[in-house]
Design a protein around this motif. Structure first.
Motif, mmCIF file in Angstrom:
data_model
loop_
_atom_site.group_PDB
_atom_site.id
_atom_site.type_symbol
_atom_site.label_atom_id
_atom_site.label_comp_id
_atom_site.label_asym_id
_atom_site.label_seq_id
_atom_site.Cartn_x
_atom_site.Cartn_y
_atom_site.Cartn_z
ATOM 1 N N LEU A 106 0.626 -1.170 -0.067
ATOM 2 C CA LEU A 106 0.017 -0.109 -0.034
ATOM 3 C C LEU A 106 0.765 1.221 -0.032
ATOM 4 C CD1 LEU A 106 -2.365 -1.176 2.682
ATOM 5 C CD2 LEU A 106 -2.748 -1.523 0.234
ATOM 6 N N ALA A 107 0.494 2.173 -0.696
ATOM 7 C CA ALA A 107 1.210 3.520 -0.873
ATOM 8 C C ALA A 107 0.340 4.685 -0.786
ATOM 9 C CB ALA A 107 2.106 3.423 -2.003
ATOM 10 N N ILE A 145 -6.105 -4.196 2.699
ATOM 11 C CA ILE A 145 -4.935 -5.100 3.277
ATOM 12 C C ILE A 145 -5.511 -6.681 2.966
ATOM 13 C CG2 ILE A 145 -3.662 -6.040 5.094
ATOM 14 C CD1 ILE A 145 -3.480 -3.280 6.267
ATOM 15 N N ASP A 146 -4.813 -7.611 2.240
ATOM 16 C CA ASP A 146 -4.938 -8.830 2.426
ATOM 17 C C ASP A 146 -3.746 -9.900 2.525
ATOM 18 O OD1 ASP A 146 -3.325 -8.926 0.109
ATOM 19 O OD2 ASP A 146 -5.155 -8.947 -1.460
ATOM 20 N N GLU A 147 -3.827 -11.154 2.626
ATOM 21 C CA GLU A 147 -2.666 -12.087 3.031
ATOM 22 C C GLU A 147 -1.562 -11.880 2.005
ATOM 23 O OE1 GLU A 147 -5.325 -13.916 -0.371
ATOM 24 O OE2 GLU A 147 -5.597 -12.806 1.398
ATOM 25 N N ASN A 177 -1.585 -4.972 11.714
ATOM 26 C CA ASN A 177 -1.724 -5.990 10.864
ATOM 27 C C ASN A 177 -0.415 -6.660 10.522
ATOM 28 O OD1 ASN A 177 -4.636 -5.872 9.112
ATOM 29 N ND2 ASN A 177 -3.996 -3.543 9.884
ATOM 30 N N GLY A 178 0.440 -6.610 11.336
ATOM 31 C CA GLY A 178 1.859 -7.365 11.179
ATOM 32 C C GLY A 178 2.449 -6.451 9.915
ATOM 33 N N SER A 231 10.214 -12.697 11.593
ATOM 34 C CA SER A 231 10.144 -14.111 11.765
ATOM 35 C C SER A 231 8.558 -14.333 11.971
ATOM 36 C CB SER A 231 11.122 -14.835 12.477
ATOM 37 O OG SER A 231 12.345 -14.359 12.264
ATOM 38 N N GLN A 232 7.982 -13.389 12.622
ATOM 39 C CA GLN A 232 6.582 -13.767 13.185
ATOM 40 C C GLN A 232 5.476 -14.275 12.321
ATOM 41 O OE1 GLN A 232 4.761 -10.074 14.541
ATOM 42 N NE2 GLN A 232 5.054 -8.882 12.650
ATOM 43 N N SER A 233 5.446 -14.110 11.056
ATOM 44 C CA SER A 233 4.409 -14.548 10.379
ATOM 45 C C SER A 233 4.801 -15.627 9.252
ATOM 46 C CB SER A 233 3.622 -13.458 9.815
ATOM 47 O OG SER A 233 4.527 -12.518 8.764
ATOM 48 N N GLY A 234 5.912 -15.748 8.650
ATOM 49 C CA GLY A 234 6.450 -16.392 7.661
ATOM 50 C C GLY A 234 6.311 -15.588 6.174
ATOM 51 N N ARG A 235 5.686 -14.538 6.463
ATOM 52 C CA ARG A 235 5.429 -13.480 5.213
ATOM 53 C C ARG A 235 6.725 -13.077 4.476
ATOM 54 N NH1 ARG A 235 0.922 -9.000 7.062
ATOM 55 N NH2 ARG A 235 -0.660 -10.165 6.455
#
Length: 427
Positions: A106-107, A145-147, A177-178, A231-235
């Motif tokens: 997002l910008a 925001i999505d995955e 949203n991490g 490392s929190q989400s694997g994203r």
């Protein structure tokens, strides 16, 4: 041992620098070399394996560049930094480190025209999608925001309009949203505003502008705030998963709060190659020494020019946060009480043609596509920096047909106003 923390002006002169150990030279030398001799085969192996810090090749790092990185990191309050060839290069490496094909970010709609073009067109070739949001409405970010969303990008002080953004409000959306919040702090500089103190995770700069300050050298900077958990989400697999090119090293696990800066260097800069030259790093270092002096003068002169223009009969509006009746003034006072920066826009009652006439009639101002010079600069965005956008996009970006952008220099304010006056008389 003293616990005294040096002030901003002291850091601008001294951070990262020591007398040269080989010669005693007080100014940081220009290490004009492509490569560096290894102490042994084991030393070389340790450097290439990320087991030891040190110089290998100037495309990856260089002692002159290292001083520049440490200085800007200190001024921004960051954990580490990486200097590169330009502000665009900094943005490319940031997104290269967090994005995969098919991802989006997002910008804010109000950005430098070159960033709008880079995000909306060039980034498509990497399979990255930009989604535009209203910087004055944090909910417009959250709703998109999505995955596959990997980050949020804003400018602290938007170019060309010179409006401050509520960083903390957008940081709240990012944290919820991490996602990392990436803030371009070029227009404000750390003298006026330090985004990391308001919830940003990464700061980028075009060093070409206020940090260098003299319009003579290109450069960009990435500052790692050290605040985001990669490392929190694997994203973010480039940071959290084993890297095959480094024998399975997990960058975040290994390097902790400087992992993002390391990743940008050893995965992005190493392979994509937008390195800053040692000479440009030296020139920008020299410019930074006077940053606090210059920025305050820029702000004082810009306020004087904006106040004068606001009262002129041929000017329909002035957008400068330093004016007390400006809609953005409260945010300016909240985030940057020392001043509103050097750049602002105004509209001429004659529209597009009046803007062109005004720009061509100036004598002391330089008509060019840059900001942040010691000299006063002018441009008509609709016919230049934002020309590639539709009129609707230009208006959304604060660069409509009637808009003139000024970057006010450090000359005598009476001379700045005199040049504005004589050119307005030609319309």
């Amino acid at each position: 041992m003293s616990t005294h923390n040096p002030g901003f002006a002291t850091l601008a002169v001294h951070a990262g620098a020591q007398p040269d150990p080989a010669t005693g030279a007080r100014t940081t030398p220009i290490y004009q070399t492509t490569s560096f001799v290894f102490e042994s085969a084991d030393h070389a192996a340790a450097l290439f394996g990320l087991q030891q810090f040190g110089n290998i090749y100037t495309r990856i790092m260089n002692p002159t560049q290292a001083v520049l990185e440490e200085r800007v990191a200190a001024l921004e309050g960051g954990a580490a930094a990486l200097a590169v060839a330009s502000g665009h290069a900094a943005q490319m490496l940031v997104f290269h480190t967090i994005m995969q094909p098919g991802d989006n970010f997002l910008a804010a709609r109000k950005l430098y025209g070159g960033s709008i073009n880079q995000f909306g067109h060039a980034f498509k070739n990497f399979g990255w999608e930009v989604r535009w949001a209203d910087p004055a409405d944090p909910a417009s970010f959250e709703s998109q925001i999505d995955e596959r969303t990997k980050g949020i990008f804003i400018e602290s002080l938007a170019n060309p309009g010179g409006t401050f953004v509520d960083i903390a409000a957008i940081a709240e959306v990012a944290q919820k949203n991490g996602l990392p919040l990436i803030v371009d702090n070029t227009m404000a500089s750390p003298y006026l505003l330090r985004p990391l103190e308001h919830g940003a995770d990464i700061v980028v700069h075009s060093l070409t502008k206020f940090l260098g300050g003299h319009g003579n050298s290109m450069g960009g900077m990435i500052v790692d705030g050290g605040t985001f958990d990669w490392s929190q989400s694997g994203r973010y697999p480039m940071l959290s998963e084993p890297r095959p090119e480094y024998a399975g090293v997990e960058l975040h696990k290994t390097f902790g709060n400087i992992a993002f800066a390391i990743a940008c260097r050893v995965l992005g800069l190493r392979d994509l190659g937008p390195a800053i030259s040692p000479f440009n790093a030296f020139m920008i270092l020299t410019g930074i020494e006077t940053l606090p002096l210059r920025m305050q003068r820029h702000c004082d002169n810009a306020l004087a020019a904006a106040t004068w223009l606001k009262a002129h009969e041929k000017v329909s509006w002035v957008s400068y946060s330093g004016l007390e009746d400006d809609p953005n003034h409260a945010l300016q006072q909240q985030y940057a009480p020392k001043g509103s920066g050097a750049v602002f826009t105004f509209g001429l009652k004659g529209g597009y043609e009046a803007g062109k006439t005004f720009v061509e009639g100036l004598q002391m101002f330089s008509h060019l596509a840059n900001i942040g010079d010691t000299r006063s600069l002018v441009i008509h965005p609709a016919s230049t920096t934002h020309r590639q956008l539709s009129e609707e996009q230009q208006v959304a970006a604060g660069a409509g047909p009637d808009v003139v952008r000024l970057s006010i220099g450090i000359e005598d304010p009476a001379d700045i106003i005199a040049d504005l006056e004589q050119s307005l008389a030609k319309i």
